[in-house]
Write an enzyme that holds these catalytic residues in place. Structure first.
Site, PDB file in Angstrom:
ATOM      1  N   ASN A   9      44.100  44.611  50.214  1.00 60.77           N
ATOM      2  CA  ASN A   9      44.682  44.651  48.950  1.00 60.77           C
ATOM      3  C   ASN A   9      44.035  45.512  47.781  1.00 60.77           C
ATOM      4  OD1 ASN A   9      46.210  44.104  46.677  1.00 60.77           O
ATOM      5  ND2 ASN A   9      45.800  41.978  46.479  1.00 60.77           N
ATOM      6  N   LYS A  11      44.949  46.178  45.105  1.00 56.83           N
ATOM      7  CA  LYS A  11      45.147  45.926  43.580  1.00 56.83           C
ATOM      8  C   LYS A  11      45.272  47.172  42.739  1.00 56.83           C
ATOM      9  CE  LYS A  11      42.815  41.576  44.460  1.00 56.83           C
ATOM     10  NZ  LYS A  11      42.192  40.679  43.994  1.00 56.83           N
ATOM     11  N   HIS A  92      50.623  36.503  45.151  1.00 61.77           N
ATOM     12  CA  HIS A  92      49.377  36.586  44.937  1.00 61.77           C
ATOM     13  C   HIS A  92      49.049  35.710  43.685  1.00 61.77           C
ATOM     14  CE1 HIS A  92      45.490  38.132  44.009  1.00 61.77           C
ATOM     15  NE2 HIS A  92      45.496  38.414  45.242  1.00 61.77           N
ATOM     16  N   GLU A  94      47.279  36.276  41.288  1.00 59.74           N
ATOM     17  CA  GLU A  94      47.499  37.325  39.943  1.00 59.74           C
ATOM     18  C   GLU A  94      48.751  37.227  39.608  1.00 59.74           C
ATOM     19  OE1 GLU A  94      44.875  40.432  41.638  1.00 59.74           O
ATOM     20  OE2 GLU A  94      43.279  38.984  41.842  1.00 59.74           O
ATOM     21  N   GLU A 164      44.331  31.928  49.645  1.00 57.06           N
ATOM     22  CA  GLU A 164      43.243  32.395  48.772  1.00 57.06           C
ATOM     23  C   GLU A 164      43.022  31.614  47.563  1.00 57.06           C
ATOM     24  OE1 GLU A 164      43.422  37.207  48.863  1.00 57.06           O
ATOM     25  OE2 GLU A 164      44.746  36.536  47.250  1.00 57.06           O
ATOM     26  N   GLY A 170      37.527  37.780  43.662  1.00 56.53           N
ATOM     27  CA  GLY A 170      36.601  38.751  42.969  1.00 56.53           C
ATOM     28  C   GLY A 170      35.510  38.021  41.995  1.00 56.53           C
ATOM     29  N   SER A 205      36.572  37.153  48.212  1.00 55.21           N
ATOM     30  CA  SER A 205      35.405  37.772  48.430  1.00 55.21           C
ATOM     31  C   SER A 205      34.827  37.795  49.662  1.00 55.21           C
ATOM     32  CB  SER A 205      34.498  36.695  47.732  1.00 55.21           C
ATOM     33  OG  SER A 205      34.831  36.685  46.098  1.00 55.21           O
TER      34      SER A 205
END
Ligand code: 13P
Length: 242
Positions: A9, A11, A92, A94, A164, A170, A205
């Protein structure tokens, strides 16, 4: 036997130049592993063209729940299919946290993707506060059940699910292999016998240094890789370990 999938991904990163360099460095895919990349929308055609002779799949990071019409700024699932995408990420964290996507909207996006023959990668995961309050499995069950209720168990089992943990995205903090396996096992239980062949990816990560341990877990069938997928050598190493 579940075929591992390693998904990158990207992003909101890249330029025409950096995308060309990244694609040029992507690994040759082994027959027994699936690999896919998720560029920002505007670079998808460039990546599809560059990967036309490769087994690496291409997908989008998001999709509209609407089919077509006056939805400024949105991209429909049939447009993604039309240009050659195979996958789409839905839900996701985010999107959920920064753009307010609800469980229902995620379910609608999942259905829109499936209707067009795209393979949804449905993301689920708890925040740090939720984990500390012992709510991890309840949160995952709620996110999963919203999609199962709307799309049906069979459709969810035919898709890919990515666990996730939000606190691991991140941050450099990976869930331990045991923590990840525990949640993957719970997801597999929820899917029941229909989910025996469903691929469950771990994301948060992931890098070459921790991938082998994660992939060794019985219910982890690959990874959804963020930051490390922007480095083709590192991403290639992760793919080799799957
Ligand atoms: P990182 O690998 O950068 O933690 O991102 C994970 C992720 O969100 C992939 O979708």
């Amino acid at each position: 036997m579940r075929r591992p999938l390693v998904a990158g991904n990207w992003k909101m990163h890249g330029s025409r130049e950096s995308v060309a360099a990244l694609v040029a460095g992507l690994p040759q895919v082994r027959l027994e592993v699936d690999v896919a990349v998720f560029p920002p929308y505007v670079y998808i055609p460039q990546v599809l063209e560059a990967l036309a002779d490769s087994a690496i799949g291409v997908g989008a990071q998001n999709v509209s729940e609407q089919r077509q019409g006056a939805y400024t700024g949105e991209i429909a699932a049939d447009m993604l299919r039309d240009i050659g995408c195979r996958y789409v990420i839905v839900g996701h964290s985010e999107r959920r946290s920064l753009y307010g996507e609800s469980d229902q909207q995620v379910a609608d996006k999942f259905i829109a993707a499936g209707t067009e023959g795209l393979i949804p990668i449905l993301c689920v995961g708890e925040t740090l506060v939720q984990r500390e309050q012992g709510e991890t499995l309840a949160v995952i069950a709620r996110q999963l059940d919203a999609v199962i209720a709307a799309a049906g168990l069979e459709a969810v089992c035919a898709a890919v699910i990515a666990y996730e943990p939000v606190w691991a995205i991140g941050t450099g903090k990976t869930a331990t292999a045991e923590q990840a396996q525990q949640v993957h096992w719970a997801i597999r239980q929820r899917l029941g016998a229909t989910g025996e062949n469903t691929r469950l990816l771990y994301g948060g990560s992931v890098k070459a240094a921790n991938a082998a341990e994660l992939f060794a877990q019985p219910d982890i069938d690959g990874a959804l890789v963020g930051g490390a997928s922007l480095d083709s050598a590192e991403f290639g190493e992760i793919c080799k370990l799957a």
